[in-house]
Design an enzyme around this catalytic site. Sequence first.
Site, PDB file in Angstrom:
ATOM      1  CD  GLU A   7      -1.550  -2.211   2.083  1.00  0.00           C
ATOM      2  OE1 GLU A   7      -2.412  -2.904   2.586  1.00  0.00           O
ATOM      3  OE2 GLU A   7      -0.322  -2.457   2.195  1.00  0.00           O
ATOM      4  CG  ASP A  80      -2.185  -3.382   5.599  1.00  0.00           C
ATOM      5  OD1 ASP A  80      -0.965  -3.572   5.515  1.00  0.00           O
ATOM      6  OD2 ASP A  80      -2.683  -2.265   5.843  1.00  0.00           O
ATOM      7  CG  ASP A  82      -7.201  -5.476   7.185  1.00  0.00           C
ATOM      8  OD1 ASP A  82      -6.839  -5.386   5.998  1.00  0.00           O
ATOM      9  OD2 ASP A  82      -7.304  -4.479   7.927  1.00  0.00           O
ATOM     10  CD  GLU A  84     -10.964  -1.203   3.480  1.00  0.00           C
ATOM     11  OE1 GLU A  84     -11.214  -0.343   2.621  1.00  0.00           O
ATOM     12  OE2 GLU A  84     -11.827  -1.848   4.082  1.00  0.00           O
ATOM     13  CE1 TYR A 294      -2.544  -3.860   8.885  1.00  0.00           C
ATOM     14  CE2 TYR A 294      -4.324  -5.276   9.653  1.00  0.00           C
ATOM     15  CZ  TYR A 294      -3.874  -4.247   8.848  1.00  0.00           C
ATOM     16  OH  TYR A 294      -4.748  -3.600   8.019  1.00  0.00           O
ATOM     17  NE  ARG A 296      -6.748   0.314   9.957  1.00  0.00           N
ATOM     18  CZ  ARG A 296      -5.763   0.813   9.226  1.00  0.00           C
ATOM     19  NH1 ARG A 296      -4.900   0.000   8.637  1.00  0.00           N
ATOM     20  NH2 ARG A 296      -5.621   2.120   9.087  1.00  0.00           N
ATOM     21  CG  HIS A 341      -4.967 -10.105  11.963  1.00  0.00           C
ATOM     22  ND1 HIS A 341      -4.612 -10.878  10.902  1.00  0.00           N
ATOM     23  CD2 HIS A 341      -5.901  -9.230  11.522  1.00  0.00           C
ATOM     24  CE1 HIS A 341      -5.301 -10.476   9.837  1.00  0.00           C
ATOM     25  NE2 HIS A 341      -6.100  -9.487  10.188  1.00  0.00           N
TER      26      HIS A 341
END
Length: 901
Positions: A7, A80, A82, A84, A294, A296, A341
């Site tokens: 990203e 990432d 997740d 998203e 991570y 989130r 996670h």
Amino acid sequence: MPVVVVESPAKAKTIEKYLGGDYRVLASFGHVRDLPPKDGSVDPEADFAMKWEVASDSKKHLKAIKDALKDDQNLILATDPDREGEAISWHLLEALQTSLKKGSEVNRVTFNAITKNAVTEAMQHPRQIDQALVDAYLARRALDYLVGFNLSPVLWRKLPGAKSAGRVQSVCLRLIVDREMEIEAFKAREYWSVHARLATPGGDEYDATLTSLAGKKLDRYDLPTAKDAAMAVSAVSSRDLFVTEVSAKPASRNPWPPFMTSTLQQEASRKMGMGAKACMSAAQRLYEAGYITYMRTDGIDMAPEAVMAARDAIKAKFGEKYLPSSPRMYKNKAKNAQEAHECIRPTDMMLSPDKLKVGADDQKKLYDLIWKRTIASQMEAARMERTTVEIGSEDKQVGLRATGQVMLFDGFLRVYDQGRDDDEGEDSARLPVIQQGEAARKVADAFTAELAKARDKGGDLPEAPKGQLTAPGTIASETASTAARQHFTQPPPRYTEATLVKRMEELGIGRPSTYASIVTTIQDREYVRKDKNRLFPEDKGRLVTAFLVKYFPRYVSYDFTADMENELDEISAGDLMWREVLARFWKDFTKALEGTSELRITEVLEAIDDALAPHLYPARADGGDPRECPLCHQGRLNLKTARSGGAFIGCTRYPDCRYTRPLSAPDGDEAMGDRILGDDNGEAISLKNGRFGLYVQRGEATEEVPKPPRASLPKGWDAASLDLERALMLLDLPRPVGPHPDDGELIEAGIGRYGPYVKHGPKYANLPDVEEVFTIGMNRAVEVLAAKQSRGRGAAVAPLRELGDHPDGGAIQVMNGRFGPYVKWEKINATLPRDVTPESITVEQALELIAAKAAKSPKKATRKAAAKPAGEKKAAAKKPAAKKTTAKKAPAKKAAAKKAE
């Protein structure tokens, strides 16, 4: 070489360092595609088909990736780990399809931490894009779009001034509004507590609280009045006391689990005052730099190797006594195992905060918090001894209790203790050695200082029997050894960002990746304001919430929103089909929308007026009708909308009565609407309520005079007591004080955007009090101006010498500067050589220095020279035309940029 896409550039830089020259790592800069912000981007009639658009800023990033794929068609999507992140990878693959040849290899890799081991391990275990996670993203995005683009227009049409509504943001806003209404409806309840300062036979003092009276256990509200409290004080002070029981019980406190997203945001808010958005931004940078896992996540479990690394760090830094015999295991609370996670933890447990190499202070503080919480979570429990001392009288009519605790072993508390949102009332007072059966002597004058402090604050004195001492909120015995304190129950506290996130998590609203954006959005829309870390609903936020609760109750209910989040989790687990979920939602939602199509604005305002009545029209102290107009005393107050948008409270007798007030001023005792104050030379002087508050006006607006003379009411002025004389004083500003004694230029006094001032030519000086504008004399004005000049940064510095005039005009001066003496002419400053002193320099030497300096500064020299020759005057005359052309183009560029947004 294979192309790896992540990203952000920071993440790309860190990963490229670990992978070496065998890979090319590029950044997509977040999402490359999104739904265009217009109707039709999601089509329910076409099985919820979605039209995606590549953002203009993303086109160059996609081109860079496409160019790289010309050399190697091996694409690795490493966004990432997740929902998203999965969506970003899916968007990238969709956007790059035309650049990928048949048979090209596309893989997806994920890692929970950006470390060399984690990245290289992930590269050895690639997978395909998880379509279930993508489906959950598509469902969420479509839901948010359908709610926003169908509900917001209803708000705009039916509730002027409203901005927009969101599926989750509106529910979050409702939490804040509901809490505010609880606070407003709260009725405080009075109660008293009684305390005594006692001493052991050895003279050691301690405090005790009355727990029983007349042989009966006291509950919180058993002493409701000052009279009851005074009787209790008499009962304690008139009896001899002794220790009836001493008990000591061992206790322990276990550490908190490591951070997940919500708890990290809560602690960052409590301990550092950091908002959810700022917290996640700092955490993102720490993650991309490889310092933490991570950020989130709703999991609190820790990888086995990380647990062992934490134990090694504890042993090395604090010793074996702080290390429990076996590792602590925390159960994962993730809603969906497929998205679970690890907790948020340091990637290197031995990297203590003092060794962290980051420049940003917020990152250092956040890492310190994460490191301490993680290390503490694997440390030994804190051990303490809690002591309770019971004190009573021989006749058993009174009983008191003293409590305290002694820390025997600090354990994890040596490193970390969690912050608290509100006082939890834990009693950690230290007690002296107290023996059962010993006398408990009352200490005279123990509360004398407390009584004096209470008297200094002022207030009404409570009633008490003769001989007892009183102060506002306090009653004490004659010797001040025993005292009663007045208390009032408190309303529930307003939310902070931390407690709001905690409440959202409890209700199941939102998910780790959405908390920060939800809380930020309602503030950006000006539905909520943050003041001293607490969240207050604005009037427009109240109006929107009242409208949605009235006409769309299901879609702002906590249960419905939480159930929808659970359905999204089931989609990501592969247990539900996303289009089926959308179809069920859309069927019911369209019916609710149709139900508002025939609504008139007046109906909406009446409904909201009734819903917000307790806030808009609180009970009056005199018992009168809270809706009676305080100006004409004939009309009734109700909710109205303004032509410019928004709403206000006005009188039903408009236009005969022009009383108005904003929604946020419910007291309404002052006549804040239009009223005539009197007449001056045939012109009406009136008080009016405008967009920016109250103001006075001379005459009325006409075609010839669209803006008659006006003056805003200064802060602190009482609108109810404003009379004609005061209004004319305002309208006559600025007021001439007189000519300055030095140069004869007029000094004026007035009120500007920065408050009251005096003015002499271009120089201003603030006045401390508005009233001084109307009374200040010449001596005081000169004094204020001189004081401002002496301390101002722009104060003139006296030259060391005056050398005379330059041949081209203008004085040449010798000045003393920060880097030594220099000669000054116009805007040219030339430093004196070391062998030339300010006393010895001549005009000829100064001219040489100025000429040499001007030659090094061609722009300054050219500007000065342009004023002399006639031929160059024409050239100079053309320059303004060029500037004018540029000025015309600039707004066009701005307008184009605004349109693109």
